[in-house]
Motif scaffolding. Structure first.
Motif, PDB file in Angstrom:
ATOM      1  N   LYS A  86      41.200  43.048  46.303  1.00 53.72           N
ATOM      2  CA  LYS A  86      39.859  42.993  46.860  1.00 53.72           C
ATOM      3  C   LYS A  86      39.619  43.594  48.013  1.00 53.72           C
ATOM      4  N   LYS A  87      38.603  44.394  47.999  1.00 55.73           N
ATOM      5  CA  LYS A  87      38.221  44.870  49.377  1.00 55.73           C
ATOM      6  C   LYS A  87      37.947  43.887  50.565  1.00 55.73           C
ATOM      7  N   ASN A 121      32.463  36.681  44.429  1.00 56.69           N
ATOM      8  CA  ASN A 121      33.922  36.582  44.759  1.00 56.69           C
ATOM      9  C   ASN A 121      34.478  38.066  44.649  1.00 56.69           C
ATOM     10  N   ASP A 122      33.369  38.978  45.127  1.00 60.10           N
ATOM     11  CA  ASP A 122      33.817  40.464  44.914  1.00 60.10           C
ATOM     12  C   ASP A 122      34.751  41.216  46.232  1.00 60.10           C
ATOM     13  N   PHE A 123      34.684  40.264  47.285  1.00 60.26           N
ATOM     14  CA  PHE A 123      35.268  40.770  48.422  1.00 60.26           C
ATOM     15  C   PHE A 123      35.947  39.671  49.090  1.00 60.26           C
ATOM     16  N   LYS A 124      36.993  39.999  49.782  1.00 64.31           N
ATOM     17  CA  LYS A 124      37.608  38.938  50.628  1.00 64.31           C
ATOM     18  C   LYS A 124      36.971  39.099  51.899  1.00 64.31           C
ATOM     19  N   ASN A 141      29.246  49.425  46.525  1.00 61.26           N
ATOM     20  CA  ASN A 141      29.833  48.767  45.086  1.00 61.26           C
ATOM     21  C   ASN A 141      28.730  48.826  44.139  1.00 61.26           C
TER      22      ASN A 141
END
Length: 288
Positions: A26-27, A46-49, A156
Motif C-alpha cells: 500500500k502506498k 483502505n487504499d492507503f496506509k 489513483n
C-alpha cells in the motif's frame, strides 16, 4: 497425518507472507493529526496506509518529530498538512527534506480562514496569525474532503468513481451533522465559551457562539488579560473553563479558582470526528 499437518502449516505461512506483502504494498499517505486520518479513510477506504505524525496525547503546537518517524515520511507519496499548526512550521522543512518527491498539500487552502490580520502583498492577500483549528468546523471539512478527493483521484485515477461516491456520502453525513448542531445550539446563540487555548474559533463562528480564550498566539496569558476574562466570567456567571486534553489542567486551575468554577477537558484531536463534535456540543449546552 504429520505430512498433512506440515503441508497445512507451509501453506498457512506462505499465505500469511503473501497477505503481509500485499498489505506492505500500500502506498503511504502522511497526515499531521488524527482527524485528518479519519477524513482520508472516509474517502479512500483502505487504499492507503495513513501515517499520523502527531500521536494521541501530544500537542500539535509543541510536538518534536521522532527519528523513527522518518521512515514512514520517506515512503509517503503525500503529506496532507493542516496548514498553520506550530509543528508544521517548525518541522516542515525537515519533513520535506526527508522526502523531496513527496507531494505537500495544505488542507487550509480555499477556506475562509480566521486570522489576526490580513495584508495585501503583490496583488495577493496574505494572512498572519491564522487560527489552525479548521477541522472543527463542518463547513470547512466539506471543503477539506473535496480537496482530498481531488488529490487522491489525481494519484489513483482508476479509483476516481469510488472516491467521488465516498465523498458524496461523507458530505451528506457532514450536512446532517451541521443541521443537528445548528438545531441544538439555536437557543444559545451569543453565549460565551471560555477556553484556555482558542481551539473552537471556527466552530464558534459557524454556530454563533462567543469564544473567549486565555491564551493567544501560543503565548501565556498576562495577569491583565486573566483579570479581564475573570471579570467577564463573573459578570456572565460563567463557571467553566475548557482546556484541550493535551494540555496540563493546572494551566487553567488558577483561573477556575478565581471564578469559583471548574476546568473541563475537551479533545479537539479525537479521531472520531463526528461523534466528538456531537459530544462537545452537548457538553457546551449542559454548561451554559
Amino acid at each position: 497425518m504429520k505430512i498433512s499437518l506440515w503441508v497445512f502449516l507451509a501453506v498457512f505461512v506462505l499465505n500469511s507472507c503473501q497477505t503481509a506483502k500485499k498489505g506492505d504494498d500500500k502506498k503511504v499517505i502522511t497526515v499531521s493529526i488524527l482527524p485528518q486520518k479519519t477524513f482520508v479513510e472516509k474517502i479512500a477506504g483502505n487504499d492507503f496506509k495513513v501515517n499520523v505524525l502527531i500521536p494521541p496525547g501530544a500537542s500539535p503546537a509543541a510536538y518534536t518529530l521522532l527519528p523513527s518517524q522518518l521512515k514512514d515520511i520517506s515512503e509517503s507519496i503525500i503529506w496532507f498538512r493542516i496548514g498553520y499548526i506550530g509543528f508544521e512550521h517548525s518541522w516542515g522543512e525537515k519533513i520535506s527534506q526527508a522526502n523531496s518527491e513527496m507531494k505537500v498539500v495544505s488542507m487550509a487552502d480555499g477556506l475562509d480562514l480566521i486570522a489576526e490580520k490580513t495584508e495585501l502583498h503583490d496583488g495577493h492577500m496574505h494572512a498572519e496569525g491564522v487560527d489552525p483549528h479548521v477541522w472543527l468546523s463542518p463547513k470547512n471539512v466539506k471543503k477539506i474532503v473535496q480537496n482530498i478527493r481531488d488529490v487522491l483521484t489525481e494519484i489513483n485515477p482508476e479509483e476516481a468513481s469510488k472516491y467521488q461516491i465516498n465523498c458524496q456520502r461523507f458530505i451528506k453525513e457532514i450536512d446532517k451533522l451541521d443541521i443537528t448542531i445548528k438545531s441544538q445550539l439555536r437557543d444559545y446563540e451569543g453565549k460565551t465559551v471560555i477556553m484556555f487555548h482558542p481551539s473552537f474559533s471556527y466552530y464558534a463562528r459557524d454556530y454563533k457562539l462567543n469564544q473567549i480564550s486565555l491564551e493567544s498566539g501560543g503565548k501565556e496569558p498576562t495577569p491583565k488579560h486573566i483579570k479581564e476574562v475573570v471579570d467577564l466570567a463573573n459578570s456572565k456567571n460563567i463557571k467553566i473553563i475548557y482546556i484541550q486534553s493535551e494540555f496540563d489542567k493546572e494551566h487553567a486551575r488558577i483561573f477556575a479558582d478565581e471564578i469559583g468554577g471548574e476546568v473541563i477537558q475537551v479533545a479537539p484531536l479525537d479521531p472520531d470526528w463526528e461523534n466528538n463534535l456531537i459530544s462537545l456540543t452537548q457538553l457546551f449546552i449542559d454548561n451554559f
